[in-house]
Design a protein around this motif. Structure first.
Motif, PDB file in Angstrom:
ATOM      1  N   ASP A  75       0.884  -1.161   0.000  1.00 56.29           N
ATOM      2  CA  ASP A  75       0.000   0.000   0.000  1.00 56.29           C
ATOM      3  C   ASP A  75       0.922   1.211   0.000  1.00 56.29           C
ATOM      4  OD1 ASP A  75      -2.552  -1.281   0.157  1.00 56.29           O
ATOM      5  OD2 ASP A  75      -2.081  -1.803   2.243  1.00 56.29           O
ATOM      6  N   TRP A  76       0.574   2.229  -0.758  1.00 54.92           N
ATOM      7  CA  TRP A  76       1.498   3.356  -0.918  1.00 54.92           C
ATOM      8  C   TRP A  76       0.706   4.645  -1.125  1.00 54.92           C
ATOM      9  CZ3 TRP A  76       1.030   6.024  -5.511  1.00 54.92           C
ATOM     10  CH2 TRP A  76       0.306   5.363  -6.515  1.00 54.92           C
ATOM     11  N   SER A  77       1.353   5.756  -0.833  1.00 56.11           N
ATOM     12  CA  SER A  77       0.746   7.072  -1.106  1.00 56.11           C
ATOM     13  C   SER A  77       1.860   8.093  -1.308  1.00 56.11           C
ATOM     14  CB  SER A  77      -0.165   7.509   0.054  1.00 56.11           C
ATOM     15  OG  SER A  77       0.589   7.615   1.250  1.00 56.11           O
ATOM     16  N   LEU A  78       1.579   9.108  -2.119  1.00 59.50           N
ATOM     17  CA  LEU A  78       2.568  10.162  -2.390  1.00 59.50           C
ATOM     18  C   LEU A  78       2.674  11.102  -1.198  1.00 59.50           C
ATOM     19  CD1 LEU A  78       1.777  11.293  -6.064  1.00 59.50           C
ATOM     20  CD2 LEU A  78       3.336   9.506  -5.305  1.00 59.50           C
ATOM     21  N   LEU A  79       3.900  11.494  -0.838  1.00 60.61           N
ATOM     22  CA  LEU A  79       4.072  12.485   0.230  1.00 60.61           C
ATOM     23  C   LEU A  79       3.826  13.893  -0.290  1.00 60.61           C
ATOM     24  CD1 LEU A  79       7.156  11.125   2.202  1.00 60.61           C
ATOM     25  CD2 LEU A  79       4.824  11.398   3.034  1.00 60.61           C
ATOM     26  N   TYR A  80       4.151  14.126  -1.596  1.00 59.27           N
ATOM     27  CA  TYR A  80       3.922  15.446  -2.210  1.00 59.27           C
ATOM     28  C   TYR A  80       3.091  15.246  -3.472  1.00 59.27           C
ATOM     29  CZ  TYR A  80       7.948  16.607   0.751  1.00 59.27           C
ATOM     30  OH  TYR A  80       8.803  16.753   1.817  1.00 59.27           O
ATOM     31  N   PRO A  81       1.759  15.212  -3.320  1.00 59.06           N
ATOM     32  CA  PRO A  81       0.899  14.919  -4.480  1.00 59.06           C
ATOM     33  C   PRO A  81       1.078  15.881  -5.656  1.00 59.06           C
ATOM     34  CG  PRO A  81      -0.349  14.813  -2.433  1.00 59.06           C
ATOM     35  CD  PRO A  81       0.981  15.395  -2.091  1.00 59.06           C
TER      36      PRO A  81
ATOM     37  N   ILE B 124       7.483   8.389  -1.331  1.00 56.76           N
ATOM     38  CA  ILE B 124       6.191   7.768  -1.079  1.00 56.76           C
ATOM     39  C   ILE B 124       6.218   7.048   0.272  1.00 56.76           C
ATOM     40  CG2 ILE B 124       5.571   7.457  -3.511  1.00 56.76           C
ATOM     41  CD1 ILE B 124       6.356   4.508  -3.235  1.00 56.76           C
ATOM     42  N   LYS B 125       5.059   7.033   0.924  1.00 64.23           N
ATOM     43  CA  LYS B 125       4.897   6.241   2.156  1.00 64.23           C
ATOM     44  C   LYS B 125       4.495   4.845   1.731  1.00 64.23           C
ATOM     45  CE  LYS B 125       2.575   7.781   5.675  1.00 64.23           C
ATOM     46  NZ  LYS B 125       1.472   8.408   6.452  1.00 64.23           N
TER      47      LYS B 125
END
Length: 437
Positions: free
Chosen positions: A406-412, A430-431
């Motif tokens: 599972d991942w997400s951008l720190l600076y979208p 990314i987290k």
């Protein structure tokens, strides 16, 4: 044409550094003068052309009306014996030798090697981490894939840093004074050359020592060295083309992967469709079973997402050609020796070719795209030789990330800059957290 000799070079570079070449340099001139206009860049009178017809005319007339034209610094650093500098029959011969490793059989053998490289990279660089730099991580990975999976050379510590020093000087003024970008790049290039010559000579000695000669390990370096033994290619050509291949394959692919994840993060509905595609592929596998080339063909939606990302964020802006004769085009005469610059954005951002061009819509690639409209890999005789390798890298990397993390951008909304190629200004951190399977 701007100032004498300098022309509009400063405006061109200023827009390039901000990754706004099309918006700030090309588009205002299209509005004022039309899709074909003249300027002066880096000392050369230059005609900038935009549109599918222009792409078709200039890219398909390579060797007949125009030839590839790179800055002096690029030629010195990539090598005068690489395919970017070769013309006509010699270009076809060298491209054919390189292409043998990227045909169907070559790609089939590459898939498990790339899968193993990606899994090893994730195990050693991602496991136990909460945050990673996606762009930097993929640069390290794609660099090792080109060397270890394609060429058959083990990556040693410091090699990537040396190659990056060369890249820094590719578009720098070719002035060799101590401390200059170009001077540092030339020094790094000599280090690379020494390393590759040693590897090539060692492989040649090994192959000549076998009764059959042979190139059974399937690596591109072995095929090229076989060409040396047969007298088809020189040692200088082998080294220069290996250097070019590394540069062409890893920076652009890393950027394409980063932009694909940026778009997936911003469009969760697209991400859900893509994820389902990979879950379906996994459901037909036993644990730890590798992907195959047939699995790559099932990743249709994933490739649509990647293609749409490269349409919006092409890894190359375009490239220069030089007229080798006076050219009549669209009622104008382009004099011999003038430069011609074609652009990817000239079609990618044009609503004549793509409805609502600034929106992200992977489904637009469900239908065939007309020739010379979608050109992130160029076209004509100089279509990127590593196109299929880039595709494999992107699809396989996406598969292992979306099915294991599972991942997400720190600076979208991270900005894109260029130096000299485009990259996310913060490295796209990314987290991440392991996906519970």
């Amino acid at each position: 044409m701007g100032l004498p000799w300098i022309g509009e070079t400063m405006e061109f570079y200023k827009a390039q550094r901000k990754n706004q070449l099309f918006e700030e340099f090309v588009q205002p001139r299209i509005t004022k003068y039309g899709k074909i206009f003249k300027t002066r860049l880096m000392g050369s009178p230059t005609v900038v052309v935009n549109g599918a017809d222009a792409n078709r005319f200039f890219l398909s007339n390579e060797f007949k009306l125009v030839i590839s034209s790179w800055p002096s610094s690029s030629v010195q650093l990539m090598g005068k014996d690489s395919i970017m500098e070769k013309q006509g029959e010699r270009h076809r011969c060298l491209r054919g030798l390189i292409g043998t490793s990227l045909g169907y059989a070559g790609l089939e053998a590459l898939v498990p090697k790339v899968c193993n490289s990606v899994q090893l990279h994730l195990k050693t660089k991602w496991h136990g981490q909460e945050k990673v730099s996606l762009y930097r991580s993929t640069k390290v990975l794609t660099f090792s894939i080109v060397f270890e999976c394609l060429l058959g050379i083990k990556v040693e510590p410091g090699m990537l840093a040396t190659f990056e020093r060369v890249l820094e000087g590719v578009f720098a003024p070719p002035i060799r004074f101590p401390g200059s970008k170009f001077s540092r790049a030339i020094k790094a290039r000599l280090e690379i050359e020494k390393m590759l010559i040693s590897a090539v000579r060692e492989k040649k000695k090994e192959m000549e020592g076998r009764l059959e000669g042979g190139e059974e390990d399937g690596f591109l370096m072995s095929r090229l060295v076989s060409g040396i033994i047969k007298g088809e290619i020189s040692e200088e050509e082998v080294v220069d083309n290996m250097v070019l291949l590394v540069f062409a394959a890893h920076d652009t692919t890393s950027y394409a992967i980063a932009m694909t994840f940026k778009m997936l993060a911003q469009h969760p509905n697209c991400y859900a469709l893509l994820l389902q595609e990979h879950v379906d592929i996994m459901s037909n596998k036993i644990p730890d079973e590798n992907l195959t080339l047939e699995d790559m063909k099932k990743m249709k939606y994933t490739w649509q997402v990647a293609r749409e990302s490269m349409r919006l964020f092409p890894p190359i802006f375009g490239s220069f050609r030089k007229a080798i004769a006076d050219i009549e085009y669209e009622g104008f005469t382009i004099p011999k020796e003038w430069k011609v610059l074609w652009t990817t954005y000239g079609t990618h951002y044009d609503d004549d070719y793509f409805q609502d061009p600034l929106s992200f819509n992977p489904s637009r690639f469900e239908e065939p795209i007309p020739p010379y409209v979608y050109v992130p890999f160029g076209g004509g005789p100089r279509l990127c030789a590593g196109y299929q390798l880039a595709k494999l890298n992107i699809l396989i990397f996406v598969h292992f990330i979306v099915t294991h993390y599972d991942w997400s951008l720190l600076y979208p909304h991270e900005t894109i800059t260029m130096d000299p190629l485009p990259f996310p200004s913060h490295g796209m951190p990314i987290k991440i957290s392991p996906k519970l399977l």
